[in-house]
Design a protein around this motif. Structure first.
Motif, PDB file in Angstrom:
ATOM      1  N   TRP A  94     -16.376   1.660   5.852  1.00  0.00           N
ATOM      2  CA  TRP A  94     -14.911   1.587   6.010  1.00  0.00           C
ATOM      3  C   TRP A  94     -14.315   2.279   4.788  1.00  0.00           C
ATOM      4  CZ3 TRP A  94     -10.528  -0.020   3.503  1.00  0.00           C
ATOM      5  CH2 TRP A  94      -9.380  -0.248   4.289  1.00  0.00           C
ATOM      6  N   VAL A  95     -13.328   3.141   5.024  1.00  0.00           N
ATOM      7  CA  VAL A  95     -12.725   3.884   3.913  1.00  0.00           C
ATOM      8  C   VAL A  95     -11.206   3.771   4.020  1.00  0.00           C
ATOM      9  CG1 VAL A  95     -12.505   6.112   2.747  1.00  0.00           C
ATOM     10  CG2 VAL A  95     -14.638   5.565   3.960  1.00  0.00           C
ATOM     11  N   GLY A  96     -10.572   3.380   2.933  1.00  0.00           N
ATOM     12  CA  GLY A  96      -9.111   3.290   2.933  1.00  0.00           C
ATOM     13  C   GLY A  96      -8.518   3.955   1.705  1.00  0.00           C
ATOM     14  N   VAL A  97      -7.258   4.395   1.862  1.00  0.00           N
ATOM     15  CA  VAL A  97      -6.492   4.859   0.701  1.00  0.00           C
ATOM     16  C   VAL A  97      -5.306   3.921   0.553  1.00  0.00           C
ATOM     17  CG1 VAL A  97      -4.914   6.651  -0.146  1.00  0.00           C
ATOM     18  CG2 VAL A  97      -7.160   7.293   0.737  1.00  0.00           C
ATOM     19  N   TYR A  98      -5.196   3.324  -0.632  1.00  0.00           N
ATOM     20  CA  TYR A  98      -4.030   2.511  -0.978  1.00  0.00           C
ATOM     21  C   TYR A  98      -3.165   3.325  -1.941  1.00  0.00           C
ATOM     22  CZ  TYR A  98      -6.227  -1.791   0.831  1.00  0.00           C
ATOM     23  OH  TYR A  98      -6.786  -2.759   1.634  1.00  0.00           O
ATOM     24  N   LEU A  99      -1.849   3.200  -1.814  1.00  0.00           N
ATOM     25  CA  LEU A  99      -0.941   3.846  -2.758  1.00  0.00           C
ATOM     26  C   LEU A  99      -0.199   2.775  -3.553  1.00  0.00           C
ATOM     27  CD1 LEU A  99       0.643   6.697  -0.567  1.00  0.00           C
ATOM     28  CD2 LEU A  99      -1.338   6.837  -2.117  1.00  0.00           C
ATOM     29  N   VAL A 100       0.098   3.082  -4.817  1.00  0.00           N
ATOM     30  CA  VAL A 100       0.857   2.139  -5.645  1.00  0.00           C
ATOM     31  C   VAL A 100       2.325   2.176  -5.215  1.00  0.00           C
ATOM     32  CG1 VAL A 100       1.687   1.683  -7.996  1.00  0.00           C
ATOM     33  CG2 VAL A 100      -0.709   2.341  -7.619  1.00  0.00           C
ATOM     34  N   GLU A 101       2.857   0.975  -4.970  1.00  0.00           N
ATOM     35  CA  GLU A 101       4.276   0.844  -4.631  1.00  0.00           C
ATOM     36  C   GLU A 101       4.804  -0.314  -5.472  1.00  0.00           C
ATOM     37  OE1 GLU A 101       4.998   1.334  -0.196  1.00  0.00           O
ATOM     38  OE2 GLU A 101       6.282  -0.388  -0.648  1.00  0.00           O
ATOM     39  N   GLY A 102       5.494  -0.014  -6.546  1.00  0.00           N
ATOM     40  CA  GLY A 102       5.947  -1.073  -7.458  1.00  0.00           C
ATOM     41  C   GLY A 102       4.758  -1.791  -8.054  1.00  0.00           C
ATOM     42  N   LYS A 103       4.701  -3.112  -7.833  1.00  0.00           N
ATOM     43  CA  LYS A 103       3.598  -3.908  -8.398  1.00  0.00           C
ATOM     44  C   LYS A 103       2.466  -4.140  -7.410  1.00  0.00           C
ATOM     45  CE  LYS A 103       5.913  -6.550 -11.965  1.00  0.00           C
ATOM     46  NZ  LYS A 103       7.338  -6.422 -12.178  1.00  0.00           N
ATOM     47  N   ASP A 104       2.520  -3.425  -6.288  1.00  0.00           N
ATOM     48  CA  ASP A 104       1.520  -3.627  -5.230  1.00  0.00           C
ATOM     49  C   ASP A 104       0.776  -2.341  -4.901  1.00  0.00           C
ATOM     50  OD1 ASP A 104       2.352  -6.274  -4.851  1.00  0.00           O
ATOM     51  OD2 ASP A 104       3.800  -5.715  -3.302  1.00  0.00           O
ATOM     52  N   LEU A 105      -0.376  -2.557  -4.250  1.00  0.00           N
ATOM     53  CA  LEU A 105      -1.084  -1.455  -3.590  1.00  0.00           C
ATOM     54  C   LEU A 105      -0.806  -1.602  -2.102  1.00  0.00           C
ATOM     55  CD1 LEU A 105      -4.436  -2.036  -5.437  1.00  0.00           C
ATOM     56  CD2 LEU A 105      -3.171   0.126  -5.508  1.00  0.00           C
ATOM     57  N   VAL A 106      -0.413  -0.515  -1.450  1.00  0.00           N
ATOM     58  CA  VAL A 106      -0.099  -0.580  -0.021  1.00  0.00           C
ATOM     59  C   VAL A 106      -1.042   0.357   0.735  1.00  0.00           C
ATOM     60  CG1 VAL A 106       1.697  -0.201   1.716  1.00  0.00           C
ATOM     61  CG2 VAL A 106       2.301  -1.159  -0.519  1.00  0.00           C
ATOM     62  N   LEU A 107      -1.660  -0.183   1.778  1.00  0.00           N
ATOM     63  CA  LEU A 107      -2.610   0.605   2.562  1.00  0.00           C
ATOM     64  C   LEU A 107      -1.866   1.723   3.295  1.00  0.00           C
ATOM     65  CD1 LEU A 107      -5.579   0.854   3.471  1.00  0.00           C
ATOM     66  CD2 LEU A 107      -4.999  -0.594   5.430  1.00  0.00           C
TER      67      LEU A 107
END
Ligand code: SME
Length: 159
Positions: free
Chosen positions: A49-62
């Motif tokens: 399984w491969v995902g990219v999360y991006l930083v959004e404020g104080k969170d990582l968003v898939l």
């Protein structure tokens, strides 16, 4: 079962880095991230399984993922889980046995090991690549080198 038999080899890693440019060519933004996760998931047998999360404020968003099932962890606070830890520390984390790591947030019962590689731009973490493996100890220092090179390419395209 251990993954040593079908782990990435140095030669495969070199070839994949060349093919990656072609896989992402002509796309931008989320569609290039979709292309990246599909490429990694379909090219390397240990990348279940491969995902990219991006930083959004104080969170990582898939943002994009490829694999057999969706994860419930679509938003992870920076500092939480293996993903949040890697983003906070700004360095790659390899977990060879997730059942022994208290930071681990479970997504799939099948996952046995995990590697998380930050994507940085000018010293700041802007996202990360998260790979789950269905075998114990699926990721070596070669996966680290390979995925860190992938993350540098991704950073050039996305930042
Ligand atoms: N296992 C991760 C959460 C993301 S899922 O693997 C897709 C973690 O511990 O942060």
């Amino acid at each position: 079962m251990k993954a040593s038999g079908n782990r990435l080899t140095r030669e495969q890693a070199r070839e994949l880095l060349v093919k990656l440019d072609a896989a992402m060519a002509g796309s931008s933004g989320r569609s290039s991230r979709e292309a990246l996760v599909k490429f990694l998931n379909s090219s390397v047998p240990t990348y279940s399984w491969v995902g990219v999360y991006l930083v959004e404020g104080k969170d990582l968003v898939l943002d994009a993922w490829a694999g057999p099932a969706a994860t419930e962890h679509t938003r992870i606070p920076i500092g939480k889980g293996v993903c949040g830890f890697a983003a906070k520390a700004g360095r790659t984390e390899i977990v060879s046995d997730v059942s022994k790591d208290p930071r681990y947030l479970q997504c799939f019962l099948s996952t046995k090991s995990e590697i998380v590689v930050p994507i940085s731009n000018q010293g700041s973490v802007i996202g990360e690549i998260d790979v789950d493996g269905d075998q114990l100890d699926a990721f070596s220092s070669l996966d680290r080198e390979f995925l860190e090179a992938v993350a540098r390419k991704a950073s050039n395209v996305w930042s």
